[in-house]
Design a protein around this motif. Structure first.
Motif, PDB file in Angstrom:
ATOM      1  N   PHE A   1       4.518  28.782   6.897  1.00 43.20           N
ATOM      2  CA  PHE A   1       4.912  29.743   7.920  1.00 43.20           C
ATOM      3  C   PHE A   1       6.343  30.237   7.688  1.00 43.20           C
ATOM      4  CE2 PHE A   1       1.879  26.718   9.693  1.00 43.20           C
ATOM      5  CZ  PHE A   1       0.874  27.565  10.135  1.00 43.20           C
ATOM      6  N   ASP A   2       7.183  29.358   7.142  1.00 43.10           N
ATOM      7  CA  ASP A   2       8.589  29.695   6.897  1.00 43.10           C
ATOM      8  C   ASP A   2       8.875  29.493   5.413  1.00 43.10           C
ATOM      9  OD1 ASP A   2       9.335  29.938   9.815  1.00 43.10           O
ATOM     10  OD2 ASP A   2       8.660  27.855   9.770  1.00 43.10           O
TER      11      ASP A   2
ATOM     12  N   ASP B   1       0.848  -1.185   0.000  1.00 51.12           N
ATOM     13  CA  ASP B   1       0.000   0.000   0.000  1.00 51.12           C
ATOM     14  C   ASP B   1       0.885   1.237   0.000  1.00 51.12           C
ATOM     15  OD1 ASP B   1      -2.992   0.917   0.530  1.00 51.12           O
ATOM     16  OD2 ASP B   1      -1.705   2.210   1.731  1.00 51.12           O
ATOM     17  N   ALA B   2       0.307   2.349  -0.483  1.00 48.87           N
ATOM     18  CA  ALA B   2       0.990   3.639  -0.454  1.00 48.87           C
ATOM     19  C   ALA B   2      -0.029   4.703  -0.070  1.00 48.87           C
ATOM     20  CB  ALA B   2       1.613   3.960  -1.808  1.00 48.87           C
ATOM     21  N   ALA B   3       0.422   5.713   0.638  1.00 48.73           N
ATOM     22  CA  ALA B   3      -0.509   6.738   1.108  1.00 48.73           C
ATOM     23  C   ALA B   3       0.221   8.058   1.337  1.00 48.73           C
ATOM     24  CB  ALA B   3      -1.191   6.292   2.403  1.00 48.73           C
ATOM     25  N   ILE B   4      -0.496   9.143   1.046  1.00 54.07           N
ATOM     26  CA  ILE B   4      -0.011  10.499   1.312  1.00 54.07           C
ATOM     27  C   ILE B   4      -1.061  11.215   2.155  1.00 54.07           C
ATOM     28  CG2 ILE B   4       0.694  12.708   0.327  1.00 54.07           C
ATOM     29  CD1 ILE B   4       1.286  11.251  -2.296  1.00 54.07           C
ATOM     30  N   TRP B   5      -0.616  11.772   3.274  1.00 48.87           N
ATOM     31  CA  TRP B   5      -1.491  12.560   4.136  1.00 48.87           C
ATOM     32  C   TRP B   5      -1.172  14.042   3.971  1.00 48.87           C
ATOM     33  CZ3 TRP B   5       0.143   7.749   5.216  1.00 48.87           C
ATOM     34  CH2 TRP B   5      -0.773   6.830   5.770  1.00 48.87           C
ATOM     35  N   VAL B   6      -2.191  14.856   3.785  1.00 48.45           N
ATOM     36  CA  VAL B   6      -2.035  16.299   3.737  1.00 48.45           C
ATOM     37  C   VAL B   6      -1.768  16.843   5.138  1.00 48.45           C
ATOM     38  CG1 VAL B   6      -3.300  18.453   3.301  1.00 48.45           C
ATOM     39  CG2 VAL B   6      -3.447  16.558   1.675  1.00 48.45           C
ATOM     40  N   GLY B   7      -2.309  16.173   6.158  1.00 55.02           N
ATOM     41  CA  GLY B   7      -2.256  16.673   7.521  1.00 55.02           C
ATOM     42  C   GLY B   7      -3.446  17.566   7.804  1.00 55.02           C
ATOM     43  N   TYR B   8      -3.565  17.983   9.053  1.00 55.14           N
ATOM     44  CA  TYR B   8      -4.712  18.800   9.475  1.00 55.14           C
ATOM     45  C   TYR B   8      -4.212  20.172   9.893  1.00 55.14           C
ATOM     46  CZ  TYR B   8      -8.914  20.309  11.922  1.00 55.14           C
ATOM     47  OH  TYR B   8     -10.023  21.012  12.332  1.00 55.14           O
ATOM     48  N   ALA B   9      -4.691  21.196   9.181  1.00 57.17           N
ATOM     49  CA  ALA B   9      -4.131  22.542   9.320  1.00 57.17           C
ATOM     50  C   ALA B   9      -4.671  23.319  10.511  1.00 57.17           C
ATOM     51  CB  ALA B   9      -4.400  23.332   8.035  1.00 57.17           C
ATOM     52  N   TRP B  10      -5.784  22.891  11.117  1.00 59.95           N
ATOM     53  CA  TRP B  10      -6.438  23.713  12.122  1.00 59.95           C
ATOM     54  C   TRP B  10      -6.276  23.181  13.542  1.00 59.95           C
ATOM     55  CZ3 TRP B  10      -9.353  22.821   7.446  1.00 59.95           C
ATOM     56  CH2 TRP B  10      -9.239  23.893   6.548  1.00 59.95           C
TER      57      TRP B  10
ATOM     58  N   ARG C   1      -2.910  33.902  10.303  1.00 58.63           N
ATOM     59  CA  ARG C   1      -3.822  34.737  11.083  1.00 58.63           C
ATOM     60  C   ARG C   1      -4.316  33.994  12.324  1.00 58.63           C
ATOM     61  NH1 ARG C   1      -8.629  37.552   7.833  1.00 58.63           N
ATOM     62  NH2 ARG C   1      -9.399  35.411   7.597  1.00 58.63           N
ATOM     63  N   LEU C   2      -4.369  32.661  12.264  1.00 62.22           N
ATOM     64  CA  LEU C   2      -4.841  31.894  13.403  1.00 62.22           C
ATOM     65  C   LEU C   2      -3.834  31.908  14.547  1.00 62.22           C
ATOM     66  CD1 LEU C   2      -6.502  28.787  11.729  1.00 62.22           C
ATOM     67  CD2 LEU C   2      -7.635  30.515  13.115  1.00 62.22           C
ATOM     68  N   GLY C   3      -2.549  31.837  14.226  1.00 70.51           N
ATOM     69  CA  GLY C   3      -1.534  31.907  15.270  1.00 70.51           C
ATOM     70  C   GLY C   3      -1.122  30.562  15.823  1.00 70.51           C
TER      71      GLY C   3
ATOM     72  N   THR D   1     -13.536  33.833   5.051  1.00 68.40           N
ATOM     73  CA  THR D   1     -14.235  34.357   6.221  1.00 68.40           C
ATOM     74  C   THR D   1     -13.548  33.888   7.509  1.00 68.40           C
ATOM     75  OG1 THR D   1     -15.727  32.470   6.009  1.00 68.40           O
ATOM     76  CG2 THR D   1     -16.457  34.546   5.064  1.00 68.40           C
ATOM     77  N   PRO D   2     -13.819  34.564   8.627  1.00 70.37           N
ATOM     78  CA  PRO D   2     -13.172  34.190   9.891  1.00 70.37           C
ATOM     79  C   PRO D   2     -13.860  33.007  10.559  1.00 70.37           C
ATOM     80  CG  PRO D   2     -14.595  36.079  10.238  1.00 70.37           C
ATOM     81  CD  PRO D   2     -14.631  35.789   8.758  1.00 70.37           C
ATOM     82  N   GLY D   3     -13.151  32.398  11.514  1.00 67.44           N
ATOM     83  CA  GLY D   3     -13.688  31.274  12.266  1.00 67.44           C
ATOM     84  C   GLY D   3     -12.586  30.331  12.694  1.00 67.44           C
ATOM     85  N   GLY D   4     -12.977  29.231  13.291  1.00 67.58           N
ATOM     86  CA  GLY D   4     -12.013  28.266  13.811  1.00 67.58           C
ATOM     87  C   GLY D   4     -11.269  27.485  12.765  1.00 67.58           C
ATOM     88  N   VAL D   5     -11.710  27.566  11.495  1.00 69.35           N
ATOM     89  CA  VAL D   5     -10.995  26.902  10.404  1.00 69.35           C
ATOM     90  C   VAL D   5     -10.664  27.930   9.316  1.00 69.35           C
ATOM     91  CG1 VAL D   5     -11.809  24.573  10.876  1.00 69.35           C
ATOM     92  CG2 VAL D   5     -13.206  26.063   9.469  1.00 69.35           C
ATOM     93  N   ASP D   6     -10.219  29.087   9.775  1.00 69.13           N
ATOM     94  CA  ASP D   6      -9.800  30.175   8.901  1.00 69.13           C
ATOM     95  C   ASP D   6      -8.750  29.669   7.907  1.00 69.13           C
ATOM     96  OD1 ASP D   6      -8.769  32.609   7.833  1.00 69.13           O
ATOM     97  OD2 ASP D   6      -9.208  33.672   9.702  1.00 69.13           O
ATOM     98  N   GLN D   7      -8.951  29.994   6.628  1.00 69.72           N
ATOM     99  CA  GLN D   7      -7.994  29.576   5.599  1.00 69.72           C
ATOM    100  C   GLN D   7      -6.660  30.316   5.705  1.00 69.72           C
ATOM    101  OE1 GLN D   7      -8.593  27.149   3.302  1.00 69.72           O
ATOM    102  NE2 GLN D   7     -10.632  26.776   4.131  1.00 69.72           N
ATOM    103  N   ASP D   8      -6.662  31.445   6.373  1.00 65.52           N
ATOM    104  CA  ASP D   8      -5.438  32.220   6.571  1.00 65.52           C
ATOM    105  C   ASP D   8      -4.733  31.666   7.806  1.00 65.52           C
ATOM    106  OD1 ASP D   8      -3.449  34.065   7.045  1.00 65.52           O
ATOM    107  OD2 ASP D   8      -4.693  35.819   6.618  1.00 65.52           O
TER     108      ASP D   8
END
Length: 485
Positions: A471-472, A222-231, A458-460, A448-455
């Motif tokens: 980030f870098d 098997d092979a797999a790629i995870w994007v990860g969770y950004a929030w 900006r979330l910190g 738009t703002p919220g807990g899963v802000d695409q920016d």
């Protein structure tokens, strides 16, 4: 053929640590016994590979994405899984059905902890096969605690059940012939939101197209790629690659190639649709082809948003074309049980004034005054509970008593709403799910703002491991040599 005894367990949720929402036990759908077995088609209608397998349902809990899980809730679910795994007696295998982005208040790497607890319960000889969402995170600790691990290959997740069956089939295959495989594991220091990594578009489309090609190679299981969770703000949050098999040279080389392809494409990932502020998206929608869909992305409940951020609703109520009724609109949705109760008490057709939203996540805006007519009511929806639609001018705003995503046409038609005949359809969502994607004459993703802000900056984020893209942006090229586990 010797009969195999395989347990089934898992806790599945995607948790934003930036959302003030807290996930309690009532947010989970917990299944055991026959109800858990009914979850899987290959158990209800066994294919040849599943012949002579006894599936032992332990416990599975799944929740709509939301805020971090309350620790006492996690402890209760983990304890029952461990107790049931112990009571089940010797198991040949265990199918570990998780999401991979669960956060628990005050803790880190919840899935690794759960996997380690399960491993301690079933012992070292039991093979554990894990199915995950590609937006999960794969720490070294998680990858070490399990024997086989895979994830979806499509975003939107049209292959979710196919991936789960692949994980179960691979487990049975290795129990029958092959035993414990090797895993080539590597994390990639890139953390991107799902709306920039949809497999509908490049570069994710081509990168993920390589996954089944690698899987088909001799010596690879098997092979797999995870994007990860950004929030979530945890050290494990980043992309990852795992290639599983018996040929250590092949799996190591292919894991490295997939990781390098992902790293090299980091600057090419772009949003799945044109973006803009809410005001820009509404203006484009009024001028554009109908129905025009707008993603209210910052409070998407299927990514972990609280579901009650009211900033978008407040702004929509000030749009003159919607106020006058010259433009028709649907807004889905705001979770607010108190406002729904007021509408239900008033009854369909009655005038009503409520103060909606901004009570869980009040950061972007507090409660918004919504005055109009109760357009429709729906009681006891299995996900949303009681639901009310309030009509104000040309806008019909959906209020729910429990958090609910709006992904399918039937979600709207049950409320006597016809999105196909509506000018603007604004939905708390990221990339459009298939039915909405097919419905849209055009669409934009509102930042738009919220807990899963695409920016993300900006979330910190403070606890992710640095350096980390984006980030870098000037970070040096990482060492992408896989580790054999």
């Amino acid at each position: 053929m010797t009969s195999l005894r395989i347990g089934i367990a898992g806790i599945a949720i995607e948790s934003s640590t930036f959302s003030p929402h807290r996930t309690g036990l009532s947010d989970f759908r917990v299944t055991r016994d026959d109800a858990l077995l009914a979850r899987y088609s290959w158990i209800q209608e066994p294919p040849p590979w599943s012949a002579d397998v006894t599936w032992l349902p332990l416990l599975h809990a799944v929740s709509l994405p939301g805020g971090a899980v309350e620790p006492e809730v996690y402890d209760e679910l983990e304890a029952e899984i461990v107790a049931r795994a112990t009571a089940a007696g010797p198991l040949d295998g265990l199918f570990f059905d998780i999401h991979g982005a669960m956060s628990v208040v005050g803790r880190t790497d919840a899935e690794a902890r759960l996997a380690q607890a399960v491993r301690a319960a079933v012992g070292p000889d039991t093979l554990i096969s894990t199915s995950m969402d590609l937006h999960g995170n794969v720490s070294r600790e998680l990858a070490t605690a399990v024997d086989l691990i895979t994830c979806y290959r499509m975003a939107p997740h049209e292959d979710a059940w196919e991936s789960r069956e692949r994980a179960a089939r691979n487990l049975v295959t290795r129990l029958r012939d092959g035993g414990r495989p090797l895993k080539a594991w590597i994390q990639v220091p890139v953390l991107l939101p799902g709306e920039k990594t949809s497999t509908r578009i490049e570069p994710a489309k081509s990168i993920y197209a390589r996954v089944p090609e690698v899987e088909a190679m001799p010596g690879v299981l098997d092979a797999a790629i995870w994007v990860g969770y950004a929030w979530a703000d945890e050290p494990r949050c980043r992309a990852a690659v795992v290639v599983t098999g018996d040929d250590r040279q092949v799996i190591t080389e292919q894991a490295r190639k997939l990781a390098e392809a992902y790293w090299q494409a980091r600057d090419d990932f772009a949003f799945v649709a044109p973006t803009g502020t809410l005001e820009e998206c509404v203006a484009a929608g009024i001028a554009g082809a109908k129905p025009f869909l707008i993603s209210d992305s910052g409070d998407n409940p299927t990514a972990g948003g609280a579901g009650d951020v009211s900033a978008t609703l407040g702004k929509l109520l000030q749009v003159e074309e919607l106020r006058s009724g010259a433009v028709s609109g649907i807004y889905a949705s705001i979770v607010d049980p108190d406002a729904v109760a007021v509408a239900c008490a008033a009854g369909q057709g009655a005038p009503v004034t409520v103060h909606a939203g901004g009570k869980i996540d009040s950061g972007p805006a507090g409660p918004v005054e919504l005055s109009g007519t109760v357009y429709s009511l729906l009681r006891d929806d299995p996900v949303g509970g009681d639901i009310a639609v309030i009509e104000a001018g040309g806008l019909r705003a959906i209020l729910t008593s429990r958090r609910k995503p709006y992904h399918e046409i039937a979600d709207f038609t049950r409320l006597d709403l016809d999105p196909a005949e509506t000018d603007l359809v604004i939905v708390k969502i990221g990339y459009l799910e298939p039915e909405l994607y097919d419905l849209a004459a055009d669409w934009k993703l509102a930042l738009t703002p919220g807990g899963v802000d695409q920016d993300l900056p900006r979330l910190g984020h403070h606890n992710v491991r640095r350096p980390l893209f984006p980030f870098d942006t000037d970070m040096p090229a990482p060492d992408l040599t896989p580790e054999l586990l």
